[in-house]
Write an enzyme that holds these catalytic residues in place. Structure first.
Site, PDB file in Angstrom:
ATOM      1  CD1 TRP A 261      -3.499   0.286   0.939  1.00 13.16           C
ATOM      2  CD2 TRP A 261      -2.582  -1.719   0.917  1.00 13.16           C
ATOM      3  NE1 TRP A 261      -4.652  -0.365   0.640  1.00 13.16           N
ATOM      4  CE2 TRP A 261      -4.017  -1.732   0.585  1.00 13.16           C
ATOM      5  CE3 TRP A 261      -2.093  -3.001   0.853  1.00 13.16           C
ATOM      6  CZ2 TRP A 261      -4.921  -2.975   0.347  1.00 13.16           C
ATOM      7  CZ3 TRP A 261      -3.145  -4.213   0.659  1.00 13.16           C
ATOM      8  CH2 TRP A 261      -4.340  -4.192   0.484  1.00 13.16           C
TER       9      TRP A 261
ATOM     10  CD1 TRP B 225      -1.687   5.192   3.805  1.00 11.68           C
ATOM     11  CD2 TRP B 225      -1.735   7.184   4.741  1.00 11.68           C
ATOM     12  NE1 TRP B 225      -2.898   5.186   4.427  1.00 11.68           N
ATOM     13  CE2 TRP B 225      -3.037   6.324   5.130  1.00 11.68           C
ATOM     14  CE3 TRP B 225      -1.477   8.383   4.993  1.00 11.68           C
ATOM     15  CZ2 TRP B 225      -3.904   7.023   5.964  1.00 11.68           C
ATOM     16  CZ3 TRP B 225      -2.603   8.890   5.994  1.00 11.68           C
ATOM     17  CH2 TRP B 225      -3.708   8.367   6.390  1.00 11.68           C
ATOM     18  CG  ASP B 226      -0.114   0.977   4.523  1.00 14.62           C
ATOM     19  OD1 ASP B 226      -1.086   1.744   3.861  1.00 14.62           O
ATOM     20  OD2 ASP B 226      -0.483   0.319   5.645  1.00 14.62           O
TER      21      ASP B 226
ATOM     22  CE1 TYR C  28      -7.678  -5.368   0.939  1.00 17.55           C
ATOM     23  CE2 TYR C  28      -7.622  -4.508  -1.338  1.00 17.55           C
ATOM     24  CZ  TYR C  28      -7.873  -4.316   0.116  1.00 17.55           C
ATOM     25  OH  TYR C  28      -8.539  -3.119   0.423  1.00 17.55           O
TER      26      TYR C  28
ATOM     27  CD  GLN D 205      -3.377   4.478   0.946  1.00 18.30           C
ATOM     28  OE1 GLN D 205      -2.344   4.083   0.865  1.00 18.30           O
ATOM     29  NE2 GLN D 205      -4.434   4.079   1.468  1.00 18.30           N
TER      30      GLN D 205
ATOM     31  N   GLY E  91      -7.092   7.453   2.678  1.00 17.90           N
ATOM     32  CA  GLY E  91      -6.626   6.588   3.853  1.00 17.90           C
ATOM     33  C   GLY E  91      -7.390   6.362   4.885  1.00 17.90           C
TER      34      GLY E  91
ATOM     35  CG  ASP F  63     -10.456   3.064   4.142  1.00 16.36           C
ATOM     36  OD1 ASP F  63      -9.299   3.935   3.958  1.00 16.36           O
ATOM     37  OD2 ASP F  63     -10.022   1.776   4.013  1.00 16.36           O
TER      38      ASP F  63
ATOM     39  CE1 TYR G  70     -10.029  -0.694   9.138  1.00 19.87           C
ATOM     40  CE2 TYR G  70     -11.350   0.604   7.415  1.00 19.87           C
ATOM     41  CZ  TYR G  70     -10.518  -0.166   7.773  1.00 19.87           C
ATOM     42  OH  TYR G  70      -9.447  -0.735   6.899  1.00 19.87           O
ATOM     43  CD1 TRP G  71     -10.270   4.237   8.467  1.00 19.01           C
ATOM     44  CD2 TRP G  71      -9.072   5.611   9.303  1.00 19.01           C
ATOM     45  NE1 TRP G  71      -9.128   3.825   8.285  1.00 19.01           N
ATOM     46  CE2 TRP G  71      -8.334   4.721   8.689  1.00 19.01           C
ATOM     47  CE3 TRP G  71      -8.276   6.656  10.248  1.00 19.01           C
ATOM     48  CZ2 TRP G  71      -6.668   4.738   8.698  1.00 19.01           C
ATOM     49  CZ3 TRP G  71      -7.104   6.683  10.166  1.00 19.01           C
ATOM     50  CH2 TRP G  71      -6.065   5.901   9.408  1.00 19.01           C
TER      51      TRP G  71
ATOM     52  CD  GLU H 208      -6.282  -2.489  10.428  1.00 19.99           C
ATOM     53  OE1 GLU H 208      -6.928  -3.428  10.762  1.00 19.99           O
ATOM     54  OE2 GLU H 208      -6.612  -2.023   9.381  1.00 19.99           O
TER      55      GLU H 208
HETATM   56  C1  9WN Z   1      -8.326  -0.045   1.582  1.00 20.03           C
HETATM   57  C2  9WN Z   1      -3.515  -0.755   4.220  1.00 20.03           C
HETATM   58  C3  9WN Z   1      -4.925   0.025   4.407  1.00 20.03           C
HETATM   59  C4  9WN Z   1      -4.449   1.456   4.704  1.00 20.03           C
HETATM   60  C5  9WN Z   1      -5.777   2.353   4.956  1.00 20.03           C
HETATM   61  C6  9WN Z   1      -6.735   1.420   5.679  1.00 20.03           C
HETATM   62  C7  9WN Z   1      -6.983   0.152   5.103  1.00 20.03           C
HETATM   63  C8  9WN Z   1      -7.772  -0.547   2.911  1.00 20.03           C
HETATM   64  C9  9WN Z   1      -8.741  -1.675   3.280  1.00 20.03           C
HETATM   65  O1  9WN Z   1      -5.837  -0.327   4.944  1.00 20.03           O
HETATM   66  O2  9WN Z   1      -7.613   0.411   3.854  1.00 20.03           O
HETATM   67  O3  9WN Z   1      -7.264   1.010   1.095  1.00 20.03           O
HETATM   68  O4  9WN Z   1      -9.090  -2.656   2.733  1.00 20.03           O
HETATM   69  O5  9WN Z   1      -9.664  -1.360   4.472  1.00 20.03           O
HETATM   70  O6  9WN Z   1      -7.893   2.307   5.783  1.00 20.03           O
HETATM   71  O7  9WN Z   1      -5.301   3.558   5.255  1.00 20.03           O
HETATM   72  O8  9WN Z   1      -3.529   2.267   3.938  1.00 20.03           O
HETATM   73  O9  9WN Z   1      -3.068  -0.633   5.671  1.00 20.03           O
END
Ligand code: 9WN
Length: 440
Positions: A32, A34-35, A81, A107, A167, A169, A361-362, A405
């Site tokens: 990913w 920004w990860d 995925y 992202q 990011g 979500d 989550y967020w 997470e």
């Molecule tokens: C969709 C990988 C990513 C992070 C995101 C986080 C989550 C993905 C998901 O996981 O998103 O991109 O499947 O939920 O929200 O910030 O980059 O860790």
């Protein structure tokens, strides 16, 4: 904290597949965007070459128009995925590379700062210079992409087209905009979520209602072959997010620094950045609330709700000292729970909001990456006490519960680590914080 350092290192080792570091073992088996940036920051304290390789693998997925996708897919056939390459169909996009396979959204652009920090931590001046020479033009093209294709009103404010691009979500920021999208289930492509196969994460993941809208948007993008001009006209989700734009400013600053080192002309970047800072303060600053809001370009309306992203322009030196102090008061007081001291800072959504969900989550939990960004931002305004509190709270959560997470912000919550365990950026940013102690 020695044990925490060793455990964080072990997480990053376990998630390395020989090519890149997965965000987590089962739930996120690809790379990913920004990860990768946050992971590289942690790796820089362990193995500088691997940190650079992480960024190199990510940028191998960069499109010819400068765009950097939010997922670069690995080639492990056992990696499950959704949505995978067959769903994204980015091979229909003119600018996408033939390989590796990538998604078709982006992202937050943390990468300028990441490369700048890797430069500062380089084992030798030669390696540092070679790093800048390798990445400067790639980063410049990425920022050019944003200003050329994601700023249709030429305000210097970059818009995102999908909640995954933020990011964050399922942030409450997106609720109203997503609610305007009427889903015709007969028209929606059929899909099967893989994330719900992870029993621990499944409970708190985004809902089916959210996923229908996520899928609807991806289907719209592929029907338009990811054409930016067309999508700026038809996409129902177009939002200027303070986190995304604040991070962009921070990376603009890094690009300017890098350009100086390389002897490049950086006037264009300076002008971009001045425009973004100006417009964020004109259009995204909420004087009445004392924090930044997101803005919906389609509804032409601000989204003035108390999400922690509204504090993150601090990192890009966007607010004045006075604005920053207004934001600090929200951290010290009840808006984000600094007082009474019964929550860990900083929840992603205000505990005062009636619909906060501490586990979902967020929509309430503490995330380590937004805390790390907040910490960096507070330091830029010399707000050392609050920065230290955010750092301490984060390390305490990681120490007590592990490299989850996201975390329940309520002190004393029976279960506090949520989502997937062994989450890479929780480990990587923990290493970055711990490395500061070593440096002192
Ligand atoms: C969709 C990988 C990513 C992070 C995101 C986080 C989550 C993905 C998901 O996981 O998103 O991109 O499947 O939920 O929200 O910030 O980059 O860790």
């Amino acid at each position: 904290m020695r044990h925490l350092f060793a455990e964080a290192k072990a997480v990053l080792e376990a998630n390395f597949n020989g090519q890149f570091t997965k965000p987590a073992p089962g739930l996120y088996p690809h790379q990913w965007n920004w990860d990768a940036g946050f992971i590289a920051l942690g790796l820089a304290h362990l193995n500088w070459d691997r940190a650079v390789a992480e960024m190199r693998h990510l940028f191998a997925g960069q499109w010819s128009n400068g765009f950097l996708p939010h997922i670069v897919f690995g080639d492990d056939p056992a990696a499950h995925y959704f949505p995978g390459p067959a769903f994204w169909q980015t091979n229909q996009a003119k600018a996408a590379p033939p390989s590796p396979s990538t998604s078709g959204i982006s992202q937050p652009p943390i990468h300028g700062q990441v490369i700048w920090r890797l430069f500062q931590l380089a084992p030798s001046r030669e390696q540092g210079m070679a790093l800048l020479e390798e990445f400067y033009s790639k980063l410049l093209r990425l920022h050019q992409y944003y200003y050329q294709f994601r700023d249709p009103d030429e305000e210097g404010l970059i818009l995102i087209r999908h909640p995954w691009e933020a990011g964050t979500d399922n942030s409450p920021y997106w609720d109203h905009t997503l609610a305007q999208i009427a889903i015709d289930s007969a028209e929606l492509p059929s899909y099967e979520r893989k994330d719900l196969q992870n029993p621990q994460a499944a409970q708190h993941r985004p809902t089916q209602y959210d996923y229908d809208r996520y899928v609807y948007l991806v289907d719209l993008f592929r029907r338009h072959q990811y054409d930016d001009v067309q999508l700026n006209a038809v996409c129902p989700f177009q939002i200027q997010d303070p986190l995304f734009n604040g991070v962009l400013c921070w990376s603009n600053e890094a690009l300017i620094e890098m350009g100086h080192v390389l002897g490049e002309d950086v006037l264009e970047i300076i002008l971009w950045n001045e425009l973004t800072v100006h417009s964020m303060n004109e259009k995204l600053w909420n004087q009445e609330k004392g924090y930044y809001h997101a803005f919906d370009r389609v509804a032409h309306a601000p989204i003035p709700i108390p999400v922690n992203s509204g504090l993150l322009p601090l990192v890009g030196l966007v607010p004045t000292q006075e604005q920053a102090e207004a934001m600090l008061r929200h951290l010290e007081g009840p808006t984000f729970g600094g007082a009474p001291k019964d929550v860990y800072l900083c929840p992603t959504y205000s505990p005062q909001a009636k619909d906060i969900d501490y586990a979902r989550y967020w929509r309430g939990p503490v995330w380590i990456n937004t805390n790390w960004l907040l910490y960096q931002g507070l330091l830029r305004y010399d707000m050392k006490d609050m920065a230290e509190r955010v750092r301490r709270d984060s390390l305490e959560l990681l120490d007590q519960f592990g490299f989850y997470e996201y975390f329940d912000p309520r002190k004393g919550a029976a279960q506090a680590g949520y989502g997937t365990a062994q989450f890479s950026w929780s480990a990587a940013l923990c290493l970055d914080w711990l490395a500061e102690d070593e440096e002192e």
